[in-house]
Scaffold this motif. Structure first.
Motif, PDB file in Angstrom:
ATOM      1  N   ARG A 158      -8.883  -6.858   7.537  1.00  0.00           N
ATOM      2  CA  ARG A 158      -9.180  -7.266   9.019  1.00  0.00           C
ATOM      3  C   ARG A 158     -10.977  -7.030   9.097  1.00  0.00           C
ATOM      4  O   ARG A 158     -11.350  -7.665  10.070  1.00  0.00           O
ATOM      5  CB  ARG A 158      -9.149  -6.022   9.941  1.00  0.00           C
ATOM      6  CG  ARG A 158      -7.590  -5.822  10.334  1.00  0.00           C
ATOM      7  CD  ARG A 158      -7.266  -5.041  11.255  1.00  0.00           C
ATOM      8  NE  ARG A 158      -5.717  -4.308  11.101  1.00  0.00           N
ATOM      9  CZ  ARG A 158      -4.754  -4.903  11.645  1.00  0.00           C
ATOM     10  NH1 ARG A 158      -4.697  -6.288  12.165  1.00  0.00           N
ATOM     11  NH2 ARG A 158      -3.555  -4.349  11.409  1.00  0.00           N
TER      12      ARG A 158
ATOM     13  N   GLU B 275       0.826  -1.241  -0.044  1.00  0.00           N
ATOM     14  CA  GLU B 275      -0.141  -0.043  -0.047  1.00  0.00           C
ATOM     15  C   GLU B 275       0.779   1.132   0.067  1.00  0.00           C
ATOM     16  O   GLU B 275       2.059   1.163   0.664  1.00  0.00           O
ATOM     17  CB  GLU B 275      -0.765  -0.022   1.148  1.00  0.00           C
ATOM     18  CG  GLU B 275      -1.695   1.015   1.617  1.00  0.00           C
ATOM     19  CD  GLU B 275      -2.172   1.324   2.973  1.00  0.00           C
ATOM     20  OE1 GLU B 275      -1.561   1.040   3.913  1.00  0.00           O
ATOM     21  OE2 GLU B 275      -3.445   1.492   3.323  1.00  0.00           O
TER      22      GLU B 275
ATOM     23  N   GLU C 220      -5.762   8.695   8.128  1.00  0.00           N
ATOM     24  CA  GLU C 220      -6.231   8.212   6.772  1.00  0.00           C
ATOM     25  C   GLU C 220      -7.941   8.797   6.537  1.00  0.00           C
ATOM     26  O   GLU C 220      -8.139   9.221   5.503  1.00  0.00           O
ATOM     27  CB  GLU C 220      -6.330   6.570   6.862  1.00  0.00           C
ATOM     28  CG  GLU C 220      -5.092   6.011   6.551  1.00  0.00           C
ATOM     29  CD  GLU C 220      -4.997   4.629   6.077  1.00  0.00           C
ATOM     30  OE1 GLU C 220      -5.492   4.465   5.050  1.00  0.00           O
ATOM     31  OE2 GLU C 220      -4.630   3.995   6.735  1.00  0.00           O
TER      32      GLU C 220
ATOM     33  N   CYS D  91      -4.780  -2.989   2.808  1.00  0.00           N
ATOM     34  CA  CYS D  91      -4.567  -2.942   4.632  1.00  0.00           C
ATOM     35  C   CYS D  91      -5.673  -3.027   5.471  1.00  0.00           C
ATOM     36  O   CYS D  91      -5.858  -4.038   5.443  1.00  0.00           O
ATOM     37  CB  CYS D  91      -3.669  -1.480   4.649  1.00  0.00           C
ATOM     38  SG  CYS D  91      -2.794  -1.690   6.305  1.00  0.00           S
ATOM     39  N   ASN D  92      -6.156  -2.055   5.949  1.00  0.00           N
ATOM     40  CA  ASN D  92      -7.129  -2.363   6.957  1.00  0.00           C
ATOM     41  C   ASN D  92      -8.233  -3.116   6.505  1.00  0.00           C
ATOM     42  O   ASN D  92      -9.131  -3.872   7.382  1.00  0.00           O
ATOM     43  CB  ASN D  92      -7.555  -1.130   7.703  1.00  0.00           C
ATOM     44  CG  ASN D  92      -8.463  -1.234   8.697  1.00  0.00           C
ATOM     45  OD1 ASN D  92      -9.845  -1.293   8.555  1.00  0.00           O
ATOM     46  ND2 ASN D  92      -7.915  -1.345  10.021  1.00  0.00           N
TER      47      ASN D  92
ATOM     48  N   LYS E  51      -9.536   2.244  -1.434  1.00  0.00           N
ATOM     49  CA  LYS E  51      -9.758   1.576  -0.020  1.00  0.00           C
ATOM     50  C   LYS E  51     -11.134   1.996   0.592  1.00  0.00           C
ATOM     51  O   LYS E  51     -11.419   3.096   0.533  1.00  0.00           O
ATOM     52  CB  LYS E  51      -8.440   1.972   0.596  1.00  0.00           C
ATOM     53  CG  LYS E  51      -8.452   1.304   1.985  1.00  0.00           C
ATOM     54  CD  LYS E  51      -7.073   1.822   2.906  1.00  0.00           C
ATOM     55  CE  LYS E  51      -7.155   1.181   4.243  1.00  0.00           C
ATOM     56  NZ  LYS E  51      -5.633   1.569   4.828  1.00  0.00           N
TER      57      LYS E  51
ATOM     58  N   ASN F 222       0.581  -1.054   5.579  1.00  0.00           N
ATOM     59  CA  ASN F 222       1.409  -0.417   6.082  1.00  0.00           C
ATOM     60  C   ASN F 222       0.875  -0.487   7.572  1.00  0.00           C
ATOM     61  O   ASN F 222      -0.301   0.071   7.955  1.00  0.00           O
ATOM     62  CB  ASN F 222       1.346   0.860   5.726  1.00  0.00           C
ATOM     63  CG  ASN F 222       2.305   1.285   4.834  1.00  0.00           C
ATOM     64  OD1 ASN F 222       3.343   1.756   4.548  1.00  0.00           O
ATOM     65  ND2 ASN F 222       1.649   1.259   3.365  1.00  0.00           N
ATOM     66  N   THR F 223       1.406  -1.260   8.331  1.00  0.00           N
ATOM     67  CA  THR F 223       0.881  -1.503   9.682  1.00  0.00           C
ATOM     68  C   THR F 223       1.760  -0.949  10.901  1.00  0.00           C
ATOM     69  O   THR F 223       2.843  -1.663  11.077  1.00  0.00           O
ATOM     70  CB  THR F 223       0.209  -2.937   9.961  1.00  0.00           C
ATOM     71  OG1 THR F 223      -0.792  -3.357   9.154  1.00  0.00           O
ATOM     72  CG2 THR F 223      -0.063  -3.102  11.246  1.00  0.00           C
TER      73      THR F 223
HETATM   74  N1  CDT Z   1      -2.569   1.419   6.654  1.00  0.00           N
HETATM   75  C1  CDT Z   1      -3.701   0.651   7.372  1.00  0.00           C
HETATM   76  O1  CDT Z   1      -4.744   0.580   7.295  1.00  0.00           O
HETATM   77  N2  CDT Z   1      -2.935   0.491   8.729  1.00  0.00           N
HETATM   78  C2  CDT Z   1      -3.907  -0.058   9.610  1.00  0.00           C
HETATM   79  C3  CDT Z   1      -3.302   0.195  11.043  1.00  0.00           C
HETATM   80  C4  CDT Z   1      -3.651   1.192  11.820  1.00  0.00           C
HETATM   81  S1  CDT Z   1      -5.088   1.154  12.487  1.00  0.00           S
HETATM   82  C5  CDT Z   1      -5.131   2.936  13.257  1.00  0.00           C
HETATM   83  C6  CDT Z   1      -4.131  -1.667   9.759  1.00  0.00           C
HETATM   84  O2  CDT Z   1      -5.239  -2.131   9.952  1.00  0.00           O
HETATM   85  O3  CDT Z   1      -3.059  -2.535   9.407  1.00  0.00           O
END
Ligand code: CDT
Length: 312
Positions: A176, A47, A146, A172-173, A127, A197-198
């Motif tokens: 989840r 990302e 974000e 990324c997020n 996203k 990017n976490t």
């Molecule tokens: N980039 C990204 O979406 N990062 C989120 C972590 C931060 S949640 C405040 C993730 O879910 O990995």
């Protein structure tokens, strides 16, 4: 029957705030060449791969913020990546910050594209699940803004035919959220490309942050298994501008097993030979959606944003 696709995850180490696009692109080309030399037909980048992860900062100056965004794709600095992809005949997934100008209005998205082996953009995703806040949080060394800098993606979770299979993307997020995989799973997706990017310290709770690596793989492995799909998950890892980010890029099979995983937090290529027919076994047995899902028995689904269960 087997339908093989050789894939690579091109993990990237930190990209500094002052690192020019041309340098990031050079690193990506090096990774692309290695992926191709190892037989890959598809390479997945992280990302926001072209710049540092800028949502960690409050940036009030608009031109400073705009400098992290792409207004055209390919642009002058990203064109070499497209040219190399066409020269090598390798497809790629790229995450980047997208700025769309419509009259005097600016729309910003956290975007990924799929570029086929002729160097042509064949699919785009924006996203949907934007984590963090739209206002800076007191007491944090690094923000996660974000919601301040991007709009919610407006392209849904499309799947399309490419590389001999049915492909999908997320960022990324999104990984989840079960909806991400299920929406694509219901369309029969066979391989999902995912860049992330976490930051290790993203929750503010030490005990939860200690599980950042576990939650990363838990989400991707569950999503892959429950939807009978391959997932190629690629990190930007390492310590970027003082912010420590998890790496752990992984290629996950429809069984939920990790078949390849990065062993460093820097630029690294991992590869796997994915049998796109492997998901069929799960789709025709335990996750035969047609036979076993029972949407009409799931009860009331409250879709209204912000809805809460009634007080007990
Ligand atoms: N980039 C990204 O979406 N990062 C989120 C972590 C931060 S949640 C405040 C993730 O879910 O990995």
């Amino acid at each position: 029957m087997s339908r093989y696709l050789d894939v690579a995850a091109a993990q990237m180490g930190p990209v500094a705030r002052d690192e020019p696009r041309s340098s990031a692109v050079r690193r990506m080309i090096t990774l692309m060449r290695e992926a191709r030399a190892r037989g890959a037909d598809l390479v997945v980048y992280p990302e926001l791969a072209l710049t540092t992860f800028f949502p960690r900062w409050v940036i009030d100056d608009e031109s400073e913020l705009d400098a992290f965004f792409e207004t055209e794709m390919p642009g002058r600095e990203t064109a070499p990546l497209f040219e190399e992809s066409a020269r090598l005949g390798i497809s790629f997934y790229l995450g980047y910050a997208e700025l769309v100008r419509e009259g005097s209005e600016k729309r910003r998205f956290n975007t990924s594209i799929f570029v086929d082996g002729t160097g042509t953009i064949a699919a785009k995703y924006r996203k949907v699940h934007l984590p963090g806040h739209d206002e800076p949080q007191a007491g944090r060394t690094f923000q996660h803004l974000e919601k301040r800098y991007f709009r919610t993606g407006d392209l849904g979770f499309p799947v399309w035919h490419a590389c001999g299979g049915l492909m999908g993307m997320c960022l990324c997020n999104d990984r989840r959220w079960p909806e991400t995989y299920r929406v694509m799973g219901l369309q029969g997706v066979e391989l999902i490309m995912l860049g992330y990017n976490t930051p290790v310290h993203h929750t503010g709770y030490e005990a939860v942050d200690a599980l950042a690596g576990f939650h990363n793989h838990l989400s991707v492995q569950a999503g892959a298994y429950q939807n009978a799909t391959w997932v190629v998950a690629t990190a930007k890892g390492g310590t970027e501008e003082g912010s420590e980010m998890i790496a752990q890029s992984a290629i996950v099979a429809p069984s939920g097993e990790i078949v390849a995983m990065a062993s460093t937090r820097g630029d690294e290529v991992i590869t796997a030979r994915c049998d796109l027919d492997l998901g069929r076994f799960y789709r025709e047995t335990i996750f035969d959606f047609e036979r076993h899902r029972e949407p009409s028995a799931y009860g009331l689904i409250v879709e209204r944003k912000g809805a809460r269960p009634p007080d007990a």
